[in-house]
Design a protein around this motif. Structure first.
Motif, PDB file in Angstrom:
ATOM      1  N   LEU A  46       0.862  -1.171   0.000  1.00  0.00           N
ATOM      2  CA  LEU A  46       0.000   0.000   0.000  1.00  0.00           C
ATOM      3  C   LEU A  46       0.907   1.233   0.000  1.00  0.00           C
ATOM      4  CD1 LEU A  46      -2.857   1.232   0.346  1.00  0.00           C
ATOM      5  CD2 LEU A  46      -2.574   0.918   2.808  1.00  0.00           C
ATOM      6  N   ILE A  47       0.827   2.063  -1.051  1.00  0.00           N
ATOM      7  CA  ILE A  47       1.855   3.091  -1.240  1.00  0.00           C
ATOM      8  C   ILE A  47       1.377   4.517  -0.980  1.00  0.00           C
ATOM      9  CG2 ILE A  47       3.074   1.639  -2.909  1.00  0.00           C
ATOM     10  CD1 ILE A  47       1.982   3.500  -5.131  1.00  0.00           C
ATOM     11  N   ASP A  48       0.166   4.701  -0.431  1.00  0.00           N
ATOM     12  CA  ASP A  48      -0.351   6.064  -0.300  1.00  0.00           C
ATOM     13  C   ASP A  48      -0.407   6.578   1.139  1.00  0.00           C
ATOM     14  OD1 ASP A  48      -2.396   4.487   0.649  1.00  0.00           O
ATOM     15  OD2 ASP A  48      -3.989   5.514  -0.456  1.00  0.00           O
ATOM     16  N   THR A  49       0.403   6.008   2.031  1.00  0.00           N
ATOM     17  CA  THR A  49       0.378   6.455   3.430  1.00  0.00           C
ATOM     18  C   THR A  49       0.884   7.883   3.571  1.00  0.00           C
ATOM     19  OG1 THR A  49       0.750   4.169   4.153  1.00  0.00           O
ATOM     20  CG2 THR A  49       1.133   5.915   5.778  1.00  0.00           C
TER      21      THR A  49
ATOM     22  N   ARG B 268      -0.809  -1.117  -4.117  1.00  0.00           N
ATOM     23  CA  ARG B 268      -2.227  -0.809  -3.931  1.00  0.00           C
ATOM     24  C   ARG B 268      -2.402   0.677  -3.679  1.00  0.00           C
ATOM     25  NH1 ARG B 268      -6.331  -1.057   0.456  1.00  0.00           N
ATOM     26  NH2 ARG B 268      -4.794  -1.829   1.970  1.00  0.00           N
ATOM     27  N   LEU B 269      -3.433   1.236  -4.318  1.00  0.00           N
ATOM     28  CA  LEU B 269      -3.825   2.631  -4.134  1.00  0.00           C
ATOM     29  C   LEU B 269      -5.147   2.653  -3.381  1.00  0.00           C
ATOM     30  CD1 LEU B 269      -3.226   3.780  -7.827  1.00  0.00           C
ATOM     31  CD2 LEU B 269      -1.703   4.227  -5.870  1.00  0.00           C
ATOM     32  N   ASP B 270      -5.205   3.442  -2.305  1.00  0.00           N
ATOM     33  CA  ASP B 270      -6.415   3.484  -1.486  1.00  0.00           C
ATOM     34  C   ASP B 270      -6.949   4.903  -1.316  1.00  0.00           C
ATOM     35  OD1 ASP B 270      -8.337   1.964   0.072  1.00  0.00           O
ATOM     36  OD2 ASP B 270      -7.493   2.953   1.842  1.00  0.00           O
ATOM     37  N   SER B 271      -6.432   5.831  -2.083  1.00  0.00           N
ATOM     38  CA  SER B 271      -6.907   7.212  -2.000  1.00  0.00           C
ATOM     39  C   SER B 271      -6.443   7.968  -3.241  1.00  0.00           C
ATOM     40  CB  SER B 271      -6.374   7.894  -0.729  1.00  0.00           C
ATOM     41  OG  SER B 271      -4.955   7.946  -0.748  1.00  0.00           O
TER      42      SER B 271
ATOM     43  N   TYR C  31      15.862  -0.768 -17.807  1.00  0.00           N
ATOM     44  CA  TYR C  31      16.616  -1.906 -17.267  1.00  0.00           C
ATOM     45  C   TYR C  31      16.043  -3.183 -17.892  1.00  0.00           C
ATOM     46  CZ  TYR C  31      17.951   1.688 -13.955  1.00  0.00           C
ATOM     47  OH  TYR C  31      18.426   2.850 -13.394  1.00  0.00           O
ATOM     48  N   PRO C  32      16.551  -3.564 -19.066  1.00  0.00           N
ATOM     49  CA  PRO C  32      15.998  -4.703 -19.816  1.00  0.00           C
ATOM     50  C   PRO C  32      15.960  -6.011 -19.034  1.00  0.00           C
ATOM     51  CG  PRO C  32      17.497  -3.438 -21.184  1.00  0.00           C
ATOM     52  CD  PRO C  32      17.640  -2.894 -19.794  1.00  0.00           C
ATOM     53  N   ASP C  33      16.801  -6.137 -18.003  1.00  0.00           N
ATOM     54  CA  ASP C  33      16.779  -7.364 -17.208  1.00  0.00           C
ATOM     55  C   ASP C  33      15.744  -7.305 -16.084  1.00  0.00           C
ATOM     56  OD1 ASP C  33      18.180  -5.367 -15.897  1.00  0.00           O
ATOM     57  OD2 ASP C  33      19.493  -6.777 -14.835  1.00  0.00           O
ATOM     58  N   ARG C  34      14.965  -6.233 -16.064  1.00  0.00           N
ATOM     59  CA  ARG C  34      13.929  -6.084 -15.019  1.00  0.00           C
ATOM     60  C   ARG C  34      12.536  -6.047 -15.665  1.00  0.00           C
ATOM     61  NH1 ARG C  34      16.852  -6.324 -10.055  1.00  0.00           N
ATOM     62  NH2 ARG C  34      18.680  -4.946 -10.187  1.00  0.00           N
ATOM     63  N   GLN C  35      12.262  -6.969 -16.530  1.00  0.00           N
ATOM     64  CA  GLN C  35      10.996  -6.962 -17.254  1.00  0.00           C
ATOM     65  C   GLN C  35       9.789  -7.283 -16.368  1.00  0.00           C
ATOM     66  OE1 GLN C  35      10.646  -5.963 -20.659  1.00  0.00           O
ATOM     67  NE2 GLN C  35      12.658  -5.236 -19.940  1.00  0.00           N
ATOM     68  N   PHE C  36      10.038  -7.724 -15.148  1.00  0.00           N
ATOM     69  CA  PHE C  36       8.921  -8.026 -14.252  1.00  0.00           C
ATOM     70  C   PHE C  36       8.074  -6.791 -13.969  1.00  0.00           C
ATOM     71  CE2 PHE C  36      12.171  -6.557 -11.273  1.00  0.00           C
ATOM     72  CZ  PHE C  36      11.440  -5.841 -10.328  1.00  0.00           C
ATOM     73  N   PHE C  37       8.662  -5.589 -14.160  1.00  0.00           N
ATOM     74  CA  PHE C  37       7.908  -4.360 -13.912  1.00  0.00           C
ATOM     75  C   PHE C  37       6.679  -4.247 -14.838  1.00  0.00           C
ATOM     76  CE2 PHE C  37      11.766  -2.784 -11.754  1.00  0.00           C
ATOM     77  CZ  PHE C  37      11.173  -2.217 -10.632  1.00  0.00           C
ATOM     78  N   LYS C  38       6.747  -4.880 -16.015  1.00  0.00           N
ATOM     79  CA  LYS C  38       5.617  -4.803 -16.948  1.00  0.00           C
ATOM     80  C   LYS C  38       4.384  -5.550 -16.446  1.00  0.00           C
ATOM     81  CE  LYS C  38       8.223  -4.416 -21.297  1.00  0.00           C
ATOM     82  NZ  LYS C  38       8.490  -5.085 -22.611  1.00  0.00           N
ATOM     83  N   ASP C  39       4.607  -6.510 -15.559  1.00  0.00           N
ATOM     84  CA  ASP C  39       3.517  -7.391 -15.146  1.00  0.00           C
ATOM     85  C   ASP C  39       3.036  -7.141 -13.721  1.00  0.00           C
ATOM     86  OD1 ASP C  39       3.577  -8.791 -17.614  1.00  0.00           O
ATOM     87  OD2 ASP C  39       5.340  -9.894 -16.913  1.00  0.00           O
ATOM     88  N   LEU C  40       3.505  -6.072 -13.114  1.00  0.00           N
ATOM     89  CA  LEU C  40       3.086  -5.804 -11.744  1.00  0.00           C
ATOM     90  C   LEU C  40       1.623  -5.376 -11.689  1.00  0.00           C
ATOM     91  CD1 LEU C  40       6.213  -3.845 -10.434  1.00  0.00           C
ATOM     92  CD2 LEU C  40       5.543  -6.202  -9.873  1.00  0.00           C
ATOM     93  N   ASP C  41       0.945  -5.808 -10.647  1.00  0.00           N
ATOM     94  CA  ASP C  41      -0.453  -5.420 -10.452  1.00  0.00           C
ATOM     95  C   ASP C  41      -0.556  -4.027  -9.855  1.00  0.00           C
ATOM     96  OD1 ASP C  41      -2.120  -7.469 -11.416  1.00  0.00           O
ATOM     97  OD2 ASP C  41      -1.649  -8.733  -9.687  1.00  0.00           O
ATOM     98  N   ILE C  42      -1.602  -3.327 -10.282  1.00  0.00           N
ATOM     99  CA  ILE C  42      -1.964  -2.048  -9.680  1.00  0.00           C
ATOM    100  C   ILE C  42      -3.365  -2.225  -9.114  1.00  0.00           C
ATOM    101  CG2 ILE C  42      -2.394   0.407 -10.078  1.00  0.00           C
ATOM    102  CD1 ILE C  42      -0.408   0.256 -12.407  1.00  0.00           C
ATOM    103  N   VAL C  43      -3.441  -2.307  -7.796  1.00  0.00           N
ATOM    104  CA  VAL C  43      -4.692  -2.565  -7.098  1.00  0.00           C
ATOM    105  C   VAL C  43      -5.285  -1.230  -6.641  1.00  0.00           C
ATOM    106  CG1 VAL C  43      -5.806  -3.817  -5.209  1.00  0.00           C
ATOM    107  CG2 VAL C  43      -3.760  -4.768  -6.305  1.00  0.00           C
ATOM    108  N   ALA C  44      -6.577  -1.053  -6.844  1.00  0.00           N
ATOM    109  CA  ALA C  44      -7.269   0.163  -6.402  1.00  0.00           C
ATOM    110  C   ALA C  44      -8.403  -0.224  -5.472  1.00  0.00           C
ATOM    111  CB  ALA C  44      -7.802   0.945  -7.597  1.00  0.00           C
ATOM    112  N   SER C  45      -8.571   0.568  -4.391  1.00  0.00           N
ATOM    113  CA  SER C  45      -9.587   0.198  -3.398  1.00  0.00           C
ATOM    114  C   SER C  45     -10.194   1.403  -2.699  1.00  0.00           C
ATOM    115  CB  SER C  45      -8.974  -0.735  -2.347  1.00  0.00           C
ATOM    116  OG  SER C  45      -7.875  -0.110  -1.698  1.00  0.00           O
ATOM    117  N   ASN C  46     -10.486   2.447  -3.340  1.00  0.00           N
ATOM    118  CA  ASN C  46     -10.913   3.669  -2.645  1.00  0.00           C
ATOM    119  C   ASN C  46     -12.424   3.893  -2.736  1.00  0.00           C
ATOM    120  OD1 ASN C  46     -10.917   6.196  -1.412  1.00  0.00           O
ATOM    121  ND2 ASN C  46     -10.334   7.264  -3.280  1.00  0.00           N
ATOM    122  N   ASP C  47     -13.202   3.251  -1.859  1.00  0.00           N
ATOM    123  CA  ASP C  47     -14.653   3.458  -1.796  1.00  0.00           C
ATOM    124  C   ASP C  47     -15.271   3.341  -3.193  1.00  0.00           C
ATOM    125  OD1 ASP C  47     -16.956   3.866  -0.319  1.00  0.00           O
ATOM    126  OD2 ASP C  47     -16.924   6.035  -0.596  1.00  0.00           O
ATOM    127  N   ILE C  48     -14.958   2.268  -3.868  1.00  0.00           N
ATOM    128  CA  ILE C  48     -15.355   2.103  -5.274  1.00  0.00           C
ATOM    129  C   ILE C  48     -16.791   1.610  -5.375  1.00  0.00           C
ATOM    130  CG2 ILE C  48     -14.895   0.746  -7.359  1.00  0.00           C
ATOM    131  CD1 ILE C  48     -11.929   0.757  -6.475  1.00  0.00           C
TER     132      ILE C  48
END
Length: 593
Positions: free
Chosen positions: A331-334, A363-366, A387-404
């Motif tokens: 959770l990155i919005d503290t 996860r974004l919550d606000s 950083y071509p050896d860090r291709q995992f960044f393309k597949d990361l999830d972006i979770v949203a949960s703000n009173d949806i």
């Protein structure tokens, strides 16, 4: 209209009387376990069901054959469809319907019933079960429409009356939640975003285009805001039926076998205040050697010039990373979503990748979910590019949960977003847009005589008699309408034959249909005389799949958000004329002088 199917119930003889000693109450159970909630017993009913049952018994009408229909009059959420759910618990209740000795003792001393003849308790309620009851129903998870019976109960008048409240509570909320969940999933995936009123080719192309895009997943987060433990559990169960992929409810996961999901709260980040707390954190590298993760994270922070990120947050992320290195999602919005949370996540993700682990996402919550999710996505893509050896960044999830809610999901689709997972709680489990479905349970026939209920409100006029509902499909494979026919007409409904379908109340509204396929909507699901449940108990995973299949083949304009097309529910010509004849017969003639 008074005809009966071969297996339709007839008046049954009274049960044998027994000693008034409550210890002699007969125990009965059919072939299913008890309902999931232990509160679901014959006493989970309204008092007036018992007073009516006594009046039927007192006047010797309790064993007259009867037919009740459970249906709703209006689709919820300003929509044009409803998902029928709750049949599994209905079958469990029918299989275990029996008043216990303590139930009888309580009823006997209740003021409203204290004057009743003791034989009502000792000879009737004490021995009452569903042995003489038959139930027909739609398949669990069926898409349903107003007035078409979801459940039909046939049997002695007394016991069928006593089933009313319990069956309604077992169907109303589950169907509402499943429908709400299905609407959220449709909105989240944009499945019918551009549906036209006539299902034209452009609409179909737009739908195919949406299907090629990675579809966001939906997770139910509503336990803490649900109406009590049972509301929370039911919401988890029936949101899964409606298409949600997981729940945060651990108890539901255990009982139902559905996936559970979750990350951490703001409190976890707040619980860490300095980098000192992370100095001892280690993870093994590929050679089995312990590596101090803080040191590596600080090296990356210096490399990127991100020294201003929040220290306590970085310590929290490191603590979570060493605890869950292969499922690291933060959770990155503290404090500051983009200038601290996102950057600290990247730092820790790089450390994990160095040590052979792949982070899961953030996860974004606000905040502005459209803007923030796109910014996060662009940052991840840039990292993968730089950083071509860090291709995992393309597949990361972006979770949203703000009173949806559903409106938010549609708005995000219109604005554009990069969310891959929606965590939805309050507005899902409380059904914010509509708190109740409004199912009713109405007597349509007693002792072979069709019954009608009249009202100045056409919506509340009851269509009398035993009916059989069919779904008629057109050449495109979509359902055209649902047709209810009298029980005597069942053999005259077949594909390829011209069928006159009429509005129940408006004479001018009618249409002739030549259906390519016709599906009978009801099947026998419970027969007390044959041991109880006569189908396999519906499995959640099968019902979920069935719901998804139906949604996919529904006419697109019916499923869209704005001004959905109206789905027709019709009656046969014969039923139309019978309804109006009985209507006139039962309506008093006003006399003027």
């Amino acid at each position: 209209m008074s005809g009966k199917e071969d297996d339709a119930p007839t008046a049954s003889s009274s049960k044998a009387s027994s000693s008034p000693n409550l210890q002699h109450c007969v125990s009965s159970s059919f072939n299913l376990p008890r309902p999931t909630n232990s509160l679901v017993t014959p006493l989970l009913t309204d008092l007036y069901q018992l007073t009516m049952a006594y009046a039927y018994w007192k006047t010797n009408r309790h064993n007259e054959s009867s037919v009740f229909e459970l249906f709703f009059r209006k689709n919820p959420f300003r929509g044009e469809y409803t998902i029928f759910c709750g049949l599994d618990e209905v079958l469990r209740h029918l299989s275990n319907f029996k008043f216990g000795a303590d139930d009888i003792a309580y009823l006997r001393q209740t003021p409203a019933l204290s004057h009743c003849d003791p034989q009502f308790f000792d000879d009737y309620l004490c021995h009452l079960d569903c042995e003489d009851v038959k139930v027909y129903a739609m398949r669990e998870g069926s898409i349903a429409f107003p007035r078409v019976p979801l459940v039909v109960v046939r049997g002695p008048l007394g016991v069928c009356q006593l089933l009313e409240t319990t069956l309604l509570t077992l169907v109303n909320y589950p169907s509402l939640i499943a429908t709400n969940a299905a609407r959220f999933v449709v909105a989240a995936t944009g499945q019918f975003l551009n549906a036209s009123s006539d299902g034209d080719l452009e609409s179909l192309e737009n739908q195919k285009m949406m299907e090629t895009k990675k579809k966001p997943r939906c997770i139910e987060f509503g336990l803490r805001r649900a109406q009590g433990p049972d509301g929370g559990f039911s919401a988890s169960k029936y949101s899964a039926v409606g298409g949600f992929d997981a729940t945060s409810n651990v108890q539901a996961g255990k009982i139902l076998g559905v996936p559970i999901a979750g990350t951490h709260a703001h409190a976890f980040v707040q619980a860490h205040s300095s980098l000192k707390e992370a100095e001892s954190f280690t993870l093994e590298d590929k050679n089995g050697q312990d590596v101090y993760v803080l040191q590596r994270a600080l090296q990356y922070r210096t490399q990127f010039g991100w020294e201003s990120t929040n220290d306590g947050e970085l310590a929290a992320f490191l603590a979570y990373a060493v605890s869950f290195p292969d499922t690291f999602l933060c959770l990155i919005d503290t404090y500051d979503t983009l200038r601290s949370g996102l950057r600290n996540f990247i730092l820790v993700s790089l450390v994990l990748h160095d040590l052979g682990h792949i982070a899961k996402g953030i996860r974004l919550d606000s905040g502005d979910l459209s803007y923030l999710s796109i910014e996060v996505h662009h940052t991840f893509l840039q990292m993968a590019k730089d950083y071509p050896d860090r291709q995992f960044f393309k597949d990361l999830d972006i979770v949203a949960s703000n009173d949806i809610n559903e409106d938010v999901l549609h708005s995000l689709n219109k604005q554009g977003h990069a969310v891959t997972v929606f965590g939805i709680g309050t507005n899902l489990v409380t059904c914010q847009a509509q708190p109740a479905l409004g199912c009713v349970y109405k007597l349509v026939e007693v002792d072979g005589r069709p019954r009608i209920k009249l009202s100045q409100d056409l919506e509340k006029v009851l269509i009398p008699g035993q009916k059989i509902p069919y779904r008629l499909y057109g050449e495109r494979g979509w359902p055209l309408l649902d047709l209810m026919v009298g029980i005597d007409e069942k053999d005259h409904i077949e594909p390829g034959r011209r069928i006159l379908c009429r509005h129940p109340f408006i004479e001018q509204k009618r249409v002739a249909v030549v259906a390519k396929k016709i599906v009978k909507l009801h099947t026998l699901v419970f027969d007390g005389s044959r041991g109880g449940v006569v189908i396999e108990e519906p499995l959640l995973k099968d019902t979920k799949k069935y719901v998804a299949e139906q949604i996919k083949c529904m006419r697109p304009d019916i499923m869209r958000e704005m001004n959905p097309g109206q789905y027709k529910v019709s009656v046969s010509d014969q039923l139309f004329h019978f309804l109006h004849k009985l209507w006139q017969t039962e309506t008093p003639v006003l006399e003027l002088r």
